[in-house]
Design a protein around this motif. Structure first.
Motif, short mmCIF file in Angstrom:
data_model
loop_
_atom_site.label_atom_id
_atom_site.label_comp_id
_atom_site.label_asym_id
_atom_site.label_seq_id
_atom_site.Cartn_x
_atom_site.Cartn_y
_atom_site.Cartn_z
N ALA A 276 0.87 -1.31 0.00
CA ALA A 276 0.07 0.15 0.07
C ALA A 276 0.75 1.19 0.03
O ALA A 276 2.10 1.37 0.59
CB ALA A 276 -1.08 0.04 1.31
N PRO A 277 0.50 2.19 -0.82
CA PRO A 277 1.22 3.38 -0.58
C PRO A 277 1.20 4.21 0.66
O PRO A 277 0.09 4.26 1.24
CB PRO A 277 0.68 4.35 -1.91
CG PRO A 277 -1.01 3.80 -1.85
CD PRO A 277 -0.78 2.49 -1.62
N ALA A 278 2.29 4.88 0.95
CA ALA A 278 2.41 5.55 2.24
C ALA A 278 1.25 6.47 2.44
O ALA A 278 0.56 6.55 3.66
CB ALA A 278 3.71 6.22 2.55
N SER A 279 0.72 7.22 1.59
CA SER A 279 -0.07 8.27 1.63
C SER A 279 -1.49 7.73 1.93
O SER A 279 -2.30 8.47 2.42
CB SER A 279 -0.42 8.94 0.18
OG SER A 279 -0.57 8.15 -0.81
N ARG A 280 -1.94 6.41 1.60
CA ARG A 280 -3.22 5.71 1.83
C ARG A 280 -3.14 4.53 2.74
O ARG A 280 -4.09 3.65 2.79
CB ARG A 280 -3.70 5.43 0.59
CG ARG A 280 -4.07 6.52 -0.46
CD ARG A 280 -5.01 6.13 -1.60
NE ARG A 280 -6.23 5.91 -1.12
CZ ARG A 280 -6.96 5.58 -2.33
NH1 ARG A 280 -6.75 5.24 -3.35
NH2 ARG A 280 -8.42 5.18 -1.88
N TYR A 281 -1.84 4.57 3.38
CA TYR A 281 -1.82 3.23 3.96
C TYR A 281 -2.64 2.95 5.32
O TYR A 281 -3.33 1.73 5.25
CB TYR A 281 -0.27 3.20 4.90
CG TYR A 281 0.23 1.89 5.56
CD1 TYR A 281 0.22 0.75 4.79
CD2 TYR A 281 -0.03 1.67 6.74
CE1 TYR A 281 0.77 -0.29 5.23
CE2 TYR A 281 0.22 0.45 7.26
CZ TYR A 281 0.91 -0.52 6.40
OH TYR A 281 0.77 -1.81 7.19
N GLU A 282 -3.05 3.78 6.12
CA GLU A 282 -4.02 3.68 7.29
C GLU A 282 -5.23 3.36 6.49
O GLU A 282 -6.20 2.49 6.98
CB GLU A 282 -3.86 4.67 8.04
CG GLU A 282 -2.79 5.04 8.84
CD GLU A 282 -2.39 4.01 9.58
OE1 GLU A 282 -3.01 2.95 10.02
OE2 GLU A 282 -1.12 3.74 9.70
N GLU A 283 -5.61 3.87 5.55
CA GLU A 283 -7.01 3.79 4.71
C GLU A 283 -7.21 2.35 3.91
O GLU A 283 -8.16 1.57 4.31
CB GLU A 283 -7.17 4.68 3.58
CG GLU A 283 -8.47 4.61 2.79
CD GLU A 283 -8.59 5.78 1.72
OE1 GLU A 283 -9.70 5.81 1.14
OE2 GLU A 283 -7.44 6.37 1.51
N VAL A 284 -5.96 2.00 3.69
CA VAL A 284 -5.95 0.44 3.04
C VAL A 284 -6.21 -0.61 4.22
O VAL A 284 -6.78 -1.48 4.26
CB VAL A 284 -4.81 0.33 2.26
CG1 VAL A 284 -4.52 -1.57 2.00
CG2 VAL A 284 -4.70 1.19 1.07
N VAL A 285 -5.37 -0.20 5.27
CA VAL A 285 -5.40 -1.43 6.54
C VAL A 285 -6.86 -1.38 7.09
O VAL A 285 -7.24 -2.38 7.60
CB VAL A 285 -4.42 -0.73 7.49
CG1 VAL A 285 -4.76 -1.57 8.83
CG2 VAL A 285 -2.92 -1.00 7.00
N ALA A 286 -7.38 -0.28 7.36
CA ALA A 286 -8.88 -0.16 7.78
C ALA A 286 -9.77 -0.95 6.64
O ALA A 286 -10.63 -1.51 7.28
CB ALA A 286 -9.28 1.48 7.98
N MET A 287 -9.48 -0.79 5.53
CA MET A 287 -10.58 -1.43 4.35
C MET A 287 -10.23 -3.02 4.65
O MET A 287 -11.14 -3.68 4.86
CB MET A 287 -10.44 -1.09 3.07
CG MET A 287 -10.93 -1.58 2.12
SD MET A 287 -10.42 -3.22 1.34
CE MET A 287 -9.21 -2.69 0.73
N VAL A 288 -9.06 -3.22 4.53
CA VAL A 288 -8.81 -4.85 4.51
C VAL A 288 -9.39 -5.18 5.75
O VAL A 288 -9.64 -6.46 5.80
CB VAL A 288 -7.25 -5.06 4.37
CG1 VAL A 288 -6.87 -6.80 4.52
CG2 VAL A 288 -6.85 -4.41 2.88
N THR A 289 -8.96 -4.88 6.94
CA THR A 289 -9.34 -5.28 8.06
C THR A 289 -10.86 -5.42 8.18
O THR A 289 -11.43 -6.45 8.93
CB THR A 289 -8.88 -4.23 9.48
OG1 THR A 289 -7.25 -4.22 9.17
CG2 THR A 289 -9.41 -4.66 10.77
#
Length: 498
Positions: free
Chosen positions: A310-323
């Motif tokens: 995941a790109p650093a700029s959207r990392y937390e967003e990706v983690v939240a979606m996957v979780t």
């Protein structure tokens, strides 16, 4: 994590054709095993034994190979045309689809794959047979090639290679055998097959379908037993070709034997694939395709992309979606159609996944959901269940980022720019699958081209029966599917003429 508590069928009353058997299928009939030992078949959802098969020995392998060799050299199969063999494949496909329910139930009881997955096994197997049937004209058309100097031509013959040893794994025991069997039969070969020890019963239903379709005695043979049986098949002097799907260490062992014997071999082995999330990726669309592409069959699929970059700029967003996506999927009884995640397929794999999770925690990965064993109720209390797990803050040197886990575990790594993403994706000994998630199709294609892997999808992943599938590096040798997969079962002869 969401646990499925819906009532499930009583296992001992299920209508399945095989439970405890004492035979191998050799020369058109089920014959008693020469070996005296048995392998117990365990339902991983309950961790209880429900079936058994015999452990064969050298005599069983010899009988199977001799039957296949006779059918290849002197039996009616030797005199068939590609068109006739294609017609047989089409009949096999129909017979398999007529056995959809018993195939699904038997498969799910063997390895814990949810019926939502195994209910499609018959249709997929049938479609593989039907696809290869369409390639019959390629075997019948004259292939005449002029000499470059104009002084004659060469007639290129495509002959069947001979008796083939086919060895399949436990995660998709039906279709990963059929991907080898269908092209072998169309080519005119005969086969001896060995399923994996945990999943030895479901393929008997395919054998019954082939018998009903009129496949002559000796053309298909099935023996059961541990890895030693595979060694006996691989090294048998009348085996002309080997095809294997399974782990890379076993693949290396088979490759060494085939190299020593100068025996053609196709190997489809392990993977550690990556899903590269581009800056413009539609995370809602990615969520809808995440489990199929990255956690199919409770994470027990060779090509799935269990590393998400995941790109650093959207990392937390990706983690939240996957979780959220993984935590919201139902885990429960594989026999319930609503179940998404079942148990680990066997005790060895169960402990292996737990060991990987322990190493991840020790090395500093953060668990955003799951992370340990799952406790289900009723007869599933002792099942081999591990919580579907998402690991964030994973770094490339961690064990879970390097090794194939083969369980319900997704790791999420961070990248700063696309060059680093591609470098991370290629920083592996494997090269089997991969996905690129991005809205700009042209950019996604550029990234897909830069990933060193045998197959890669854009915004999804699926196998195409008409396109080659195979691995690079430690993920294997050769390909399956497509016309390229058929050529693995052919031997070429050039007849030069003036």
């Amino acid at each position: 994590m969401t646990i499925n508590t819906t009532a499930h069928p009583t296992r001992d009353t299920l209508d399945i054709p095989y439970r405890h058997v004492t035979t191998h299928f050799i020369d058109g009939t089920y014959q008693p095993s020469h070996g005296q030992d048995i392998i117990e078949v365990t339902d991983p959802a309950t961790n209880t034994v429900w079936g058994s098969v015999p452990v064969g020995n050298q005599d069983d392998v010899d009988a199977a190979v001799e039957a296949a060799h006779a059918a290849f050299t002197t039996g009616p199969w030797a005199d068939t045309t590609p068109t006739q063999r294609a017609e047989t494949l089409l009949r096999i496909a129909d017979e398999i689809e007529a056995r959809t329910k018993e195939l699904s139930l038997t498969n799910s009881l063997e390895n814990g794959s949810p019926v939502a997955e195994t209910s499609g096994a018959a249709a997929n197997a049938a479609s593989i047979f039907r696809y290869f049937a369409t390639l019959a004209p390629e075997l019948e058309a004259d292939d005449v090639r002029p000499f470059p100097n104009g002084q004659g031509d060469s007639l290129v013959r495509k002959d069947p290679i001979g008796v083939c040893a086919l060895i399949a794994p436990w995660n998709f025991p039906i279709n990963l055998m059929v991907t080898k069997l269908a092209p072998a039969l169309l080519a005119g070969c005969t086969v001896v097959m060995k399923p994996a020890s945990p999943t030895p019963l479901s393929f008997r239903i395919i054998v019954d379908a082939m018998t009903a379709a009129g496949v002559p005695a000796g053309v298909v043979n099935l023996v059961t037993g541990p890895g030693l049986m595979g060694d006996l098949m691989v090294r048998h002097p009348k085996v002309a070709k080997v095809a294997f799907t399974g782990s890379t260490p076993v693949g290396r062992h088979i490759a060494a034997a085939c190299g020593e014997l100068l025996r053609p071999v196709t190997l489809e082995l392990g993977g550690k694939s990556s899903a590269i999330v581009l800056e413009d990726a539609d995370l809602e669309e990615m969520s809808a395709r995440l489990i199929r592409s990255c956690m199919r069959n409770t994470g027990q699929t060779c090509y799935i992309s269990t590393r998400i970059l995941a790109p650093a700029s959207r990392y937390e967003e990706v983690v939240a979606m996957v979780t959220e996506t993984i935590a919201g999927a139902l885990q429960g009884d594989p026999l319930d159609p609503a179940t998404v995640f079942g148990p680990s397929a066997n005790l060895s794999q169960y402990h292996s996944v737990l060991d990987h999770l322990a190493s991840a925690k020790e090395e500093g990965a953060q668990v955003s959901t799951g992370g340990g064993t799952a406790q289900l109720d009723g007869e599933l209390t002792d099942g081999l269940y591990i919580q579907p797990t998402v690991l964030a803050d994973v770094t490339p040197e961690m064990r879970v980022a390097r090794e194939e886990i083969f369980g319900p575990v997704i790791t999420i790594l961070k990248y700063s720019d696309i060059d680093e993403a591609i470098s991370l994706a290629n920083n592996t000994e494997f090269g089997l699958g991969g996905v690129v998630f991005g809205a700009d199709q042209e950019k996604a294609l550029e990234v897909a081209d830069a990933v060193d892997t045998g197959s890669v999808g854009i915004n999804f992943f699926a196998s195409n029966h008409s396109a080659p599938f195979g691995g690079r590096n430690d993920s294997g040798l050769g390909v399956e599917y497509g016309p390229e997969g058929l050529t693995a079962y052919l031997s070429y002869k050039s007849i030069h003429r003036r």
